[in-house]
Write a protein that holds these residues in place. Structure first.
Motif, PDB file in Angstrom:
ATOM      1  N   PHE A   1      50.049 103.490  35.110  1.00 15.94           N
ATOM      2  CA  PHE A   1      49.028 103.414  36.142  1.00 15.94           C
ATOM      3  C   PHE A   1      48.102 102.221  35.943  1.00 15.94           C
ATOM      4  CE2 PHE A   1      45.086 104.358  38.385  1.00 15.94           C
ATOM      5  CZ  PHE A   1      45.605 104.496  39.663  1.00 15.94           C
ATOM      6  N   GLU A   2      47.908 101.772  34.729  1.00 20.72           N
ATOM      7  CA  GLU A   2      47.031 100.618  34.508  1.00 20.72           C
ATOM      8  C   GLU A   2      47.568  99.372  35.206  1.00 20.72           C
ATOM      9  OE1 GLU A   2      43.915 100.695  33.537  1.00 20.72           O
ATOM     10  OE2 GLU A   2      44.281 102.844  33.427  1.00 20.72           O
ATOM     11  N   THR A   3      48.882  99.222  35.250  1.00 22.70           N
ATOM     12  CA  THR A   3      49.491  98.103  35.972  1.00 22.70           C
ATOM     13  C   THR A   3      49.227  98.252  37.466  1.00 22.70           C
ATOM     14  OG1 THR A   3      51.199  97.884  34.294  1.00 22.70           O
ATOM     15  CG2 THR A   3      51.660  96.897  36.447  1.00 22.70           C
ATOM     16  N   THR A   4      49.381  99.469  37.966  1.00 22.81           N
ATOM     17  CA  THR A   4      49.106  99.739  39.383  1.00 22.81           C
ATOM     18  C   THR A   4      47.639  99.476  39.694  1.00 22.81           C
ATOM     19  OG1 THR A   4      50.870 101.392  39.462  1.00 22.81           O
ATOM     20  CG2 THR A   4      49.180 101.522  41.177  1.00 22.81           C
ATOM     21  N   ARG A   5      46.758  99.938  38.815  1.00 23.64           N
ATOM     22  CA  ARG A   5      45.320  99.716  39.007  1.00 23.64           C
ATOM     23  C   ARG A   5      45.024  98.222  39.112  1.00 23.64           C
ATOM     24  NH1 ARG A   5      41.393 103.251  37.675  1.00 23.64           N
ATOM     25  NH2 ARG A   5      42.674 104.245  36.079  1.00 23.64           N
ATOM     26  N   GLU A   6      45.595  97.444  38.225  1.00 16.43           N
ATOM     27  CA  GLU A   6      45.365  95.995  38.223  1.00 16.43           C
ATOM     28  C   GLU A   6      45.881  95.355  39.509  1.00 16.43           C
ATOM     29  OE1 GLU A   6      43.840  92.467  37.305  1.00 16.43           O
ATOM     30  OE2 GLU A   6      43.446  94.346  36.264  1.00 16.43           O
ATOM     31  N   THR A   7      47.018  95.806  40.002  1.00 20.02           N
ATOM     32  CA  THR A   7      47.574  95.287  41.256  1.00 20.02           C
ATOM     33  C   THR A   7      46.585  95.481  42.399  1.00 20.02           C
ATOM     34  OG1 THR A   7      49.858  95.679  40.571  1.00 20.02           O
ATOM     35  CG2 THR A   7      49.439  95.560  42.953  1.00 20.02           C
ATOM     36  N   PHE A   8      46.019  96.683  42.498  1.00 20.20           N
ATOM     37  CA  PHE A   8      45.100  96.967  43.601  1.00 20.20           C
ATOM     38  C   PHE A   8      43.736  96.308  43.407  1.00 20.20           C
ATOM     39  CE2 PHE A   8      48.428  99.870  44.543  1.00 20.20           C
ATOM     40  CZ  PHE A   8      48.431  99.922  45.930  1.00 20.20           C
ATOM     41  N   ARG A   9      43.329  96.120  42.171  1.00 21.66           N
ATOM     42  CA  ARG A   9      42.091  95.375  41.910  1.00 21.66           C
ATOM     43  C   ARG A   9      42.284  93.919  42.366  1.00 21.66           C
ATOM     44  NH1 ARG A   9      37.501  96.529  41.089  1.00 21.66           N
ATOM     45  NH2 ARG A   9      37.063  95.401  39.208  1.00 21.66           N
ATOM     46  N   GLU A  10      43.456  93.356  42.073  1.00 21.51           N
ATOM     47  CA  GLU A  10      43.751  91.987  42.502  1.00 21.51           C
ATOM     48  C   GLU A  10      43.795  91.881  44.021  1.00 21.51           C
ATOM     49  OE1 GLU A  10      47.365  90.928  40.484  1.00 21.51           O
ATOM     50  OE2 GLU A  10      46.360  90.777  38.539  1.00 21.51           O
ATOM     51  N   MET A  11      44.136  92.969  44.703  1.00 19.88           N
ATOM     52  CA  MET A  11      44.155  92.992  46.166  1.00 19.88           C
ATOM     53  C   MET A  11      42.748  93.112  46.743  1.00 19.88           C
ATOM     54  SD  MET A  11      47.460  95.477  46.802  1.00 19.88           S
ATOM     55  CE  MET A  11      47.333  95.469  48.594  1.00 19.88           C
ATOM     56  N   GLY A  12      41.762  93.375  45.875  1.00 20.68           N
ATOM     57  CA  GLY A  12      40.376  93.419  46.321  1.00 20.68           C
ATOM     58  C   GLY A  12      39.697  94.767  46.266  1.00 20.68           C
ATOM     59  N   PHE A  13      40.401  95.822  45.878  1.00 18.71           N
ATOM     60  CA  PHE A  13      39.782  97.145  45.815  1.00 18.71           C
ATOM     61  C   PHE A  13      38.823  97.225  44.630  1.00 18.71           C
ATOM     62  CE2 PHE A  13      43.292  98.048  48.600  1.00 18.71           C
ATOM     63  CZ  PHE A  13      42.729  98.939  49.504  1.00 18.71           C
ATOM     64  N   ASP A  14      37.652  97.803  44.890  1.00 15.39           N
ATOM     65  CA  ASP A  14      36.635  97.935  43.847  1.00 15.39           C
ATOM     66  C   ASP A  14      36.975  99.037  42.847  1.00 15.39           C
ATOM     67  OD1 ASP A  14      34.674  95.987  44.886  1.00 15.39           O
ATOM     68  OD2 ASP A  14      34.628  97.360  46.597  1.00 15.39           O
ATOM     69  N   ARG A  15      37.555 100.110  43.345  1.00 13.93           N
ATOM     70  CA  ARG A  15      37.920 101.243  42.494  1.00 13.93           C
ATOM     71  C   ARG A  15      39.324 101.699  42.855  1.00 13.93           C
ATOM     72  NH1 ARG A  15      33.760 103.037  38.737  1.00 13.93           N
ATOM     73  NH2 ARG A  15      31.818 102.246  39.586  1.00 13.93           N
ATOM     74  N   VAL A  16      40.097 102.061  41.830  1.00 12.37           N
ATOM     75  CA  VAL A  16      41.472 102.510  42.018  1.00 12.37           C
ATOM     76  C   VAL A  16      41.668 103.780  41.203  1.00 12.37           C
ATOM     77  CG1 VAL A  16      43.913 101.863  41.864  1.00 12.37           C
ATOM     78  CG2 VAL A  16      42.171 100.081  42.222  1.00 12.37           C
ATOM     79  N   PHE A  17      42.120 104.841  41.878  1.00 14.65           N
ATOM     80  CA  PHE A  17      42.273 106.144  41.231  1.00 14.65           C
ATOM     81  C   PHE A  17      43.710 106.645  41.371  1.00 14.65           C
ATOM     82  CE2 PHE A  17      37.891 105.933  42.816  1.00 14.65           C
ATOM     83  CZ  PHE A  17      37.190 106.140  41.644  1.00 14.65           C
ATOM     84  N   ASP A  18      44.170 107.392  40.373  1.00 12.13           N
ATOM     85  CA  ASP A  18      45.489 107.996  40.483  1.00 12.13           C
ATOM     86  C   ASP A  18      45.382 109.360  41.165  1.00 12.13           C
ATOM     87  OD1 ASP A  18      44.694 109.893  38.556  1.00 12.13           O
ATOM     88  OD2 ASP A  18      45.787 108.910  36.940  1.00 12.13           O
ATOM     89  N   ALA A  19      46.509 109.972  41.417  1.00 12.08           N
ATOM     90  CA  ALA A  19      46.559 111.234  42.156  1.00 12.08           C
ATOM     91  C   ALA A  19      45.928 112.400  41.397  1.00 12.08           C
ATOM     92  CB  ALA A  19      48.008 111.566  42.519  1.00 12.08           C
ATOM     93  N   GLU A  20      45.730 112.246  40.103  1.00 14.28           N
ATOM     94  CA  GLU A  20      45.165 113.329  39.288  1.00 14.28           C
ATOM     95  C   GLU A  20      43.644 113.260  39.170  1.00 14.28           C
ATOM     96  OE1 GLU A  20      47.252 115.734  38.267  1.00 14.28           O
ATOM     97  OE2 GLU A  20      48.781 114.560  39.306  1.00 14.28           O
ATOM     98  N   THR A  21      43.030 112.308  39.832  1.00 13.20           N
ATOM     99  CA  THR A  21      41.581 112.113  39.728  1.00 13.20           C
ATOM    100  C   THR A  21      40.831 113.262  40.371  1.00 13.20           C
ATOM    101  OG1 THR A  21      41.885 109.724  39.783  1.00 13.20           O
ATOM    102  CG2 THR A  21      39.672 110.550  40.270  1.00 13.20           C
ATOM    103  N   ASP A  22      39.855 113.779  39.660  1.00 13.59           N
ATOM    104  CA  ASP A  22      38.985 114.827  40.186  1.00 13.59           C
ATOM    105  C   ASP A  22      38.032 114.202  41.200  1.00 13.59           C
ATOM    106  OD1 ASP A  22      36.375 116.455  40.133  1.00 13.59           O
ATOM    107  OD2 ASP A  22      37.764 117.753  39.055  1.00 13.59           O
ATOM    108  N   PRO A  23      37.776 114.870  42.332  1.00 14.26           N
ATOM    109  CA  PRO A  23      36.842 114.315  43.323  1.00 14.26           C
ATOM    110  C   PRO A  23      35.477 113.960  42.742  1.00 14.26           C
ATOM    111  CG  PRO A  23      37.991 116.189  44.260  1.00 14.26           C
ATOM    112  CD  PRO A  23      38.371 116.126  42.805  1.00 14.26           C
ATOM    113  N   GLU A  24      35.030 114.700  41.742  1.00 14.30           N
ATOM    114  CA  GLU A  24      33.733 114.420  41.130  1.00 14.30           C
ATOM    115  C   GLU A  24      33.692 113.038  40.489  1.00 14.30           C
ATOM    116  OE1 GLU A  24      30.921 116.123  41.551  1.00 14.30           O
ATOM    117  OE2 GLU A  24      32.115 117.416  42.846  1.00 14.30           O
TER     118      GLU A  24
END
Length: 146
Positions: free
Chosen positions: A99-122
């Motif tokens: 997921f860290e690779t995926t996170r970096e991909t989306f950060r490079e696309m401009g997203f400020d925060r990137v979460f995986d499917a297991e992230t708690d809404p809190e």
């Protein structure tokens, strides 16, 4: 005054459960939520953010094609003159092992925060409060007054 966030599932994805849970949690935390539902285009996210003077756009995707669906998203926001926080979360890539690779991909696309499917809404709510410089006291006041 409640802070407005836009929430939706991008592209051809029709998974609704995650955004429904997130909408309820965000509303309970004092945010004004505009839920665009499923199969939302980039243009619909941009139009809603502009129409509601949103401070954040939260993009969900569970079917693994978020990269394709989000290509050019930030350019559209910029072209519309919008300066909003952007979050993306879910099962963002087919066969996602690291997921860290995926996170970096989306950060490079401009997203400020990137979460995986297991992230708690809190966790997303805490990030929004931090990014919007919203104190817990202010959030609680909004919830009571709202």
């Amino acid at each position: 005054m409640p802070r407005t966030v836009i929430l939706g599932v991008i592209g051809s994805d029709a998974h609704v459960v995650g955004i429904t849970i997130l909408e309820q949690a965000l509303s309970a935390a004092g945010f004004e939520v505009e839920n665009l539902g499923v199969q939302t285009s980039q243009a619909e996210f941009v139009e809603a953010a502009k129409a509601h003077d949103a401070e954040a756009v939260l993009v969900s995707s569970l079917y693994g094609h978020a990269r394709q669906d989000c290509e050019g998203f930030h350019e559209r926001l910029e072209a519309a003159g919008l300066d909003v926080w952007t979050y993306v979360g879910g099962n963002l890539a087919v066969g996602q092992d690291d997921f860290e690779t995926t996170r970096e991909t989306f950060r490079e696309m401009g997203f400020d925060r990137v979460f995986d499917a297991e992230t708690d809404p809190e966790e997303a709510i805490a990030a929004l409060r931090q990014d919007l410089q919203l104190t817990t006291t202010e959030a609680e006041r909004v919830r009571v007054d709202g």
